[in-house]
Design a protein around this motif. Structure first.
Motif: not given
Length: 378
Positions: A141-152
């Motif tokens: 779950x910590x990594x899941x948001x990285x699917x959005x390229x705007x998330x750094x």
């Protein structure tokens, strides 16, 4: 003038702790909700900085290796900062090709993290401490948001599931408040704080951490500097233990305040609302005004004394202040924890404010902390 000082010293802390979250609550619905697509398996490098962690390093590595996330490639780097115990030997005993152990001379956590990152091969860097436990599913779950390229970057949720009988009661409540505030910040795209026990950043955004700054804050702000968002992941949970002793709570807050103010100085470009918008306001509110708030307590008390004859409100406010201090002192003196919980909560607040005040004074005198010792915060 006394009335102006009184209301300024009263309203600024009120804004920092309550007004600012209310501002985020109002602003939240105007920001789009982000639902990223499923994330393909990533190439990961997990960095564990360690100094004399023989009590925890085996459990920590087992905890990381048994996470149920299937990475494209997993690398775990244990970077020992001049450990004089069996930390290095125990880590190498795993004999796992995914684990790289760096036996470095004593040089400070920031330098050790920079050295570890220079050996990282992953596209996403994950940072954690040796003495905390990740719950199952945390890495995914910590990594899941990285699917959005705007998330750094992403940050996790540090919890204290079993508070002690002393000041850790207040620390546990503070963790809940911080989690609530980070949810609000993340909703508006301005997550400004992180715990070094659980945070991640894209490898290309990482910047070498200068000496003396708080490493977790500096890593966390590397994404906004590049125009990327940081997402708080409430479901990514890491378990910590609270600190009951007043002296250790005081020392921790003192060190964090000094490092935090040095960090803000290093990242002062982010404090410009004209360039960074709401993120700058969040940084000023969450990290600057809150740290300056303890300095307002003495002027608040003195102005209150000056205004005693002006209105009954000022007499009541003075009684409230003195009663609060008395409850906090009683909570500190209650070594057998016989008094009700509010006394220990007040004691935690008083110790925290005192540590922040001393830390601010040390910062103004140019003092800094170059070395770290994890035992100081346990």
């Amino acid at each position: 003038m006394a009335e102006f000082i009184f209301w300024l010293c009263l309203l600024l802390p009120f804004y920092a702790w309550l007004g600012y979250p209310l501002l985020l609550t109002v602003a939240g619905p105007f920001f789009p909700r982000h639902t990223p697509a499923p994330l393909p398996p990533q190439q990961l490098s997990v960095v564990v900085a360690a100094h004399n962690e023989e009590r925890h390093i085996e459990h920590k590595l087992h905890n990381l290796l048994t996470q149920d996330y299937q990475a494209a490639r997993l690398q775990i780097i244990v970077a020992s900062d001049g450990s004089t115990d069996r930390t290095v030997a125990l880590a190498r005993h795993f004999d796992d090709p995914r684990i790289l152990v760096l036996d470095l001379p004593r040089q400070g956590k920031n330098s050790v993290l920079n050295a570890a990152v220079s050996h990282c091969t992953g596209d996403v860097l994950v940072f954690t401490d040796a003495d905390v436990h990740w719950l199952d599913g945390t890495l995914a779950v910590l990594l899941a948001p990285f699917a959005d390229p705007e998330v750094g970057g992403t940050v996790g949720n540090m919890i204290i599931p079993v508070a002690g009988k002393g000041l850790s009661l207040g620390e546990s409540l503070y963790r809940h408040y911080e989690a609530w505030l980070r949810r609000l910040e993340s909703r508006t795209g301005c997550t400004v704080s992180a715990d070094g026990a659980l945070q991640a950043v894209r490898r290309e955004l990482y910047q070498a951490i200068p000496a003396q700054v708080n490493d977790d804050f500096f890593i966390n702000t590397s994404a906004p500097v590049a125009g990327k968002r940081v997402v708080y992941v409430d479901e990514a949970k890491v378990v910590d233990q609270g600190v009951d002793e007043a002296q250790r709570q005081f020392s921790r807050r003192q060190r964090v305040t000094v490092g935090g103010l040095i960090s803000l100085t290093a990242r002062r470009e982010l404090l410009n609302p004209m360039r960074h918008g709401l993120y700058a306001i969040a940084l000023i509110s969450h990290k600057l005004i809150r740290r300056l708030a303890p300095l307002l307590l003495l002027p608040l008390l003195l102005a209150n004394l000056w205004l005693l004859d002006d209105h009954v409100f000022y007499r009541l406010s003075l009684v409230a202040q003195l009663l609060g201090y008395a409850i906090a002192v009683a909570g500190l003196l209650d070594v057998r924890q016989r008094l009700p919980k509010p006394f220990r909560l007040a004691a935690f607040v008083l110790v925290t404010l005192a540590g922040m005040s001393v830390g601010l004074w040390q910062f103004l005198r140019g003092h800094s902390y170059n070395q770290w010792n994890p035992d100081q915060t346990r």
